[in-house]
Every structure is written in structure tokens, then in C-alpha cells.
Design a protein around this motif. Structure first.
Motif, short mmCIF file in Angstrom:
data_model
loop_
_atom_site.label_atom_id
_atom_site.label_comp_id
_atom_site.label_asym_id
_atom_site.label_seq_id
_atom_site.Cartn_x
_atom_site.Cartn_y
_atom_site.Cartn_z
N LEU A 213 38.44 -36.83 8.29
CA LEU A 213 37.71 -35.99 7.34
C LEU A 213 36.70 -35.05 7.99
O LEU A 213 36.45 -33.96 7.49
N VAL B 252 36.68 -41.99 9.64
CA VAL B 252 36.10 -40.95 8.78
C VAL B 252 35.97 -39.63 9.55
O VAL B 252 36.35 -38.56 9.06
N LEU C 50 30.72 -37.11 -5.78
CA LEU C 50 30.65 -38.07 -4.68
C LEU C 50 29.50 -39.05 -4.90
O LEU C 50 29.61 -40.26 -4.66
N LEU D 128 31.33 -29.15 1.52
CA LEU D 128 32.43 -30.10 1.38
C LEU D 128 33.31 -29.76 0.18
O LEU D 128 32.91 -29.04 -0.73
N PHE E 8 38.81 -38.74 0.39
CA PHE E 8 37.50 -39.39 0.42
C PHE E 8 37.23 -40.18 -0.86
O PHE E 8 36.54 -41.19 -0.85
N ASN F 42 27.82 -39.85 3.81
CA ASN F 42 27.71 -41.31 3.70
C ASN F 42 26.28 -41.76 3.98
O ASN F 42 25.69 -42.54 3.24
N TYR G 47 31.41 -35.54 6.45
CA TYR G 47 31.62 -36.63 5.50
C TYR G 47 30.87 -37.88 5.93
O TYR G 47 30.39 -38.65 5.09
#
Length: 509
Positions: free
Chosen positions: A35, A31, A125, A118, A180, A43, A39
């Protein structure tokens, strides 16, 4: 048989967590590499926000498992089926409540984040994480009978398969797409497959659960469940605020990047915590069956043995975290993602304090104590939020975890001594307080001593430094704990004898 089942549950749990730690590290590196650290921060943040919705579960699971112990021991299948059918209806309602409340959170998401940059809309998300939680509630009730029947190793096997296919699948998706959303889709699909697997396994092992011909719950049991749920809801709220708001506070006051940096440490700390707790929590069902026998002398003896083992494990692990976490994070993720020495010291202290709660929590849950201390979590929560906000302004990131430590003192000052030690175990409260204070002193001594000895050898190779720090931290922590506490306890000899006998029995020596 209870000891053997506890051992199998512990062994399965250890295997599970060792594998998931490795998978988690590789997944996290993917990740960050593909990314970015933000990110990874999202999470962790959404994990905290959605843990807030677990309050909707109201502790029904704990109350149901408590009432499953006796009918499972007695072979009363009709009572088990009645409890499970009631549980199923409750969890369908809970899944709907989580979905509704989860959607209501969407307009307030921007309040939890400082400087969101983001690519994807924040709400979009969040929906994927919410779907993962709701799907798990639709099927998770079947886990309870396996746990109550001391078959938790089967649940862990299913979870292991989920972890393997989801983590590896996510890594492959990131490598191929750098997207993602695809990463999150793999998470949701894997969760759904895992729950279908557990549902099928439970139906196969307990075929009497099929059908709707069960009788209604006895009024006495239903009233007791309602009372425990009334108490558990406060514990759910308190548990979330004390242990589930760290990333929210970090995101609000320090930003997503800091959440991502801290999440690297929390991965290591939570992985070690899960391993330590698994060794002990696998005994919860056995403790529940033991307390149902109402043998106070046996209960006290088992508690002391478990506490000696539990404190030893968390004592050594906490010292290891303080000495090893920073070089390990540097090796795995990069030196730009480390926290200050003081913050790490506070994290190590918090780890030990939270770890000391483990055995008390096992006996408290197994004894069905949920209603009696229902207001304590609210007080603990208020202290946690107030102390964390005040202390973070002075001590930065470390202040958030200092607030958690302070709020935990309420449990050690009331719930554990008066509801567990005095009420369940009929023990001496004064002895309890003296022992807890002395254990904290020993832990602080181990942290300082081990860190000083680790600093005597500064090596160019991070791998060698990690190895050196591991050896020193374990040796120092073991010697200080054993000579300062365990060697003086008669239960230590009993514990060692039981562990030796169990090992010989399992190896057929």
C-alpha cells in the motif's frame, strides 16, 4: 507465591512481546510493500488520535483494580462481585461516551494532516479504527479481575491469539486484495473475538460473577473510587498529551510520510519498551498486596531491588536502541526510511527517561495515589506542547521528543520524590535526587562510549553490523552501569540471590 506469580506474568509477557514484535514487523512490511508508507502513517496517526478518547475511561480501571487487591486476598467474593458489577456499568457508559466523542472528532480530522492524498475518504478510514476501540471497551472490564488476581498471563495468552490471527489475517488479505478496508475489517473482527474469549475465560474462572445479585458498594469504597477518578482524569489527559501526541504533531508539521518513517522506529522502541516494562509491571499486583501489609521496611527494600533491575534493563536497552535501531530499520524497511543521528540520540535519551518512571509508577498505582498529584499532569502537558512546538522549529523532528523529555522532569521533580519516595517509602529525598542525576550521567556516558566503539568497525553486511553493535552496546552499558552504580548497592546482592533462588526453584534444582 507472589514472586512466582510475578515471574510467570513476566515470562508470559516476554513471550507475548517477542512474538508480537515479529508479527508487527512482518505486518508493517506488508502494509508498506502493498500500500505504501502513507498508509502506515495513517495507522500510527489514528492510533494517537484515538488514544485521546481513552481519557473517557477516567482511570476507573486503575481505581477498581486497587480496591480488588484486598477482597481477593481475603476471599471476599461478594465484595469482588460488587466491584465488578459496578465496573461493568461504568465501562458500558464509557463505550458510549467514546463512540459519541469519537464521532464528534470527524469534522476536525483534516486539521491533523498535512497534504492528505490517500484513495479512501479520511472519515471512512477513521470509522474502522473507532469501531475497534469502542468494541474493546464493551468487554474489557473482565480483564481487571484476572490482572488483580495475578493471572495476567492468561490475558496475555488471549492477546497473543488476537495478535497472531489479526496480523496474519491482515497480511493474507493484503496479499490477496491489496485493499486497506479489508485489512481494517480483519482488525475489528479479531478484536471482537478476543474480547469474547477473555469474557468467557473470566466467567469460567470466576463463576460467582454471573448474575446481578450483588449488593451495592460500600459508601467508603465508592467515595474513594470517585476521589481517585477525579485525580485520574488529569493523569489521563496528561498522559495523552505527553506520550500520545507525537504522531499528531509530526503529521501536522511534517506530513504522513514522516509519520510513517518515524513509526518504523517507534515500532522498535515501543516493542523494546513493552518487553522492559513487562518484566517490571507484572509485579504491580504483588506490590499492591505487599503495600496492603503496611510493612515499610520491606516495601523500601523491594522498591530498591526493583529499581536496580529496572534501570539496568532500560539502560542497556536505551544504548542498544541508539546503536542498533538505524541499521535494523535499514535492513527491515530500507535505507530511505531512516532518521538523523541526532534524532535517534534524543529518542534513546527519551526512552531511558521514560523507562526510569516504571517502578515509581508501579508503586504509585499500587498505593492508589491518583488524586494527590492531579494537577501535575496538566502542568506537564502544557510544558510538553509548548516546548515541543518551540523546539521542533529549531531542531526538527528531534525537537518533539526533546519537549517530552523536558516535561517529564516535572514528575521527577515533584511526584516521585515527594509522593512515592517520601510518602509511600519514607525515604530520603536528597538521596533520590542525587541518584537520578547520577543515573542520567551514566546513561549519557554509555550512549557516547558505545556509539564510538561501534563506529570502530564499519561492515558491509548489515547483519554483521547489527550483531557487532548489539554486543558492544550491551557490554559497554553493562560495565558502566554495574561499576558506576549497581556494584555499590547492598540490594544488588539481595536481588541476585532472589533471582538465583527463583530460577533454582522453578527448575527444581
Amino acid at each position: 507465591m507472589k514472586t512466582r506469580n510475578s515471574f510467570y506474568n513476566s515470562l508470559a509477557g516476554l513471550l507475548y512481546y517477542f512474538i508480537t514484535i515479529l508479527l508487527g514487523i512482518v505486518n508493517r512490511k506488508a502494509v508498506i510493500a502493498f500500500l505504501g508508507i502513507e498508509y502506515q502513517g495513517i495507522n500510527s496517526l489514528f492510533g494517537n488520535i484515538l488514544s485521546m478518547l481513552s481519557i473517557a475511561e477516567l482511570g476507573i480501571g486503575t481505581a477498581i483494580i486497587y480496591h480488588l487487591y484486598r477482597p481477593l486476598s481475603e476471599g471476599n467474593l461478594q465484595a469482588v462481585k460488587s466491584l465488578m458489577n459496578f465496573y461493568r456499568k461504568c465501562y458500558y457508559a464509557i463505550a458510549m461516551a467514546v463512540l459519541i466523542f469519537g464521532l464528534l472528532v470527524i469534522p476536525f480530522l483534516n486539521m491533523f494532516i498535512q497534504g492528505y492524498t490517500l484513495l479512501y475518504p479520511l472519515w471512512f478510514l477513521y470509522i474502522w479504527f473507532l469501531a475497534d476501540v469502542v468494541l474493546s471497551y464493551l468487554f474489557t472490564f473482565k480483564r481487571s479481575i484476572l490482572i488483580a488476581d495475578q493471572k495476567n498471563y492468561l490475558v496475555l495468552l488471549c492477546d497473543l491469539l488476537y495478535q497472531f490471527f489479526s496480523k496474519i489475517g491482515q497480511i493474507v488479505v493484503l496479499f490477496c486484495t491489496r485493499d486497506f478496508i479489508c485489512y481494517l475489517a480483519v482488525m475489528v473482527i479479531s478484536r471482537l473475538a478476543e474480547n469474547f474469549l477473555i469474557n468467557g475465560l473470566a466467567n469460567r474462572k470466576y463463576p460467582f460473577l454471573k448474575g446481578n445479585d450483588s449488593i451495592s458498594l460500600e459508601k467508603e469504597i465508592l467515595d474513594d473510587i470517585k476521589q481517585k477518578v477525579k485525580g485520574a482524569v488529569f493523569h489521563k489527559i496528561g498522559g495523552f498529551i505527553v506520550l500520545g501526541t507525537d504522531n499528531i504533531l509530526i503529521s501536522k508539521f511534517f506530513g504522513l510520510m514522516t509519520v510513517g518513517i518515524y513509526s518504523n522506529y517507534s515500532l522498535i522502541i515501543n516493542s523494546i519498551k513493552n518487553i522492559c516494562n513487562q518484566i517490571m509491571s507484572a509485579t504491580t499486583a504483588s506490590v499492591g498486596h505487599m503495600l496492603a501489609e503496611h510493612n515499610e521496611e520491606k516495601s523500601r527494600s523491594i522498591f530498591k531491588e526493583m529499581q536496580i533491575l529496572n534501570v539496568f534493563i532500560h539502560h542497556c536497552a536505551g544504548v542498544g536502541i541508539y546503536c542498533v535501531a538505524t541499521p535494523l530499520v535499514s535492513l527491515l524497511f530500507g535505507k530511505e526510511y531512516i532518521v538523523s543521528e541526532f534524532t535517534l540520540f534524543v529518542l534513546a535519551c527519551n526512552f531511558f527517561i521514560q523507562g526510569m518512571r516504571c517502578v515509581f509508577g508501579i508503586f504509585k498505582d499500587a498505593a492508589g495515589i491518583l488524586y494527590e498529584d492531579r494537577f501535575i499532569p496538566l502542568i506537564e502537558s502544557a510544558v510538553n506542547i509548548a516546548a515541543s512546538i518551540i523546539l521542533l522549529k529549531r531542531y526538527g523532528l528531534a525537537g518533539i521528543f526533546m519537549g517530552t523529555i523536558l516535561s517529564s522532569m516535572i514528575l521527577f521533580g515533584y511526584t516521585y520524590p515527594f509522593l512515592v519516595v517520601k510518602r509511600v517509602l519514607k525515604g530520603n529525598v536528597k538521596v533520590y535526587f542525587c541518584e537520578q542525576i547520577w543515573l542520567v550521567v551514566l546513561n549519557l556516558g554509555s550512549l557516547v562510549s558505545a556509539k564510538w566503539m561501534c563506529g570502530l568497525a564499519v561492515m558491509e553486511s548489515l547483519m554483521l553490523q547489527i550483531l557487532w553493535n548489539c554486543v558492544i552496546s550491551v557490554v559497554v552499558a553493562f560495565l558502566i552501569y554495574f561499576l558506576g552504580y549497581a556494584i555499590w548497592k547492598k540490594e544488588t546482592k539481595l536481588l541476585l540471590y532472589k533471582l538465583k533462588s527463583l530460577l533454582c526453584d522453578l527448575l527444581n534444582i
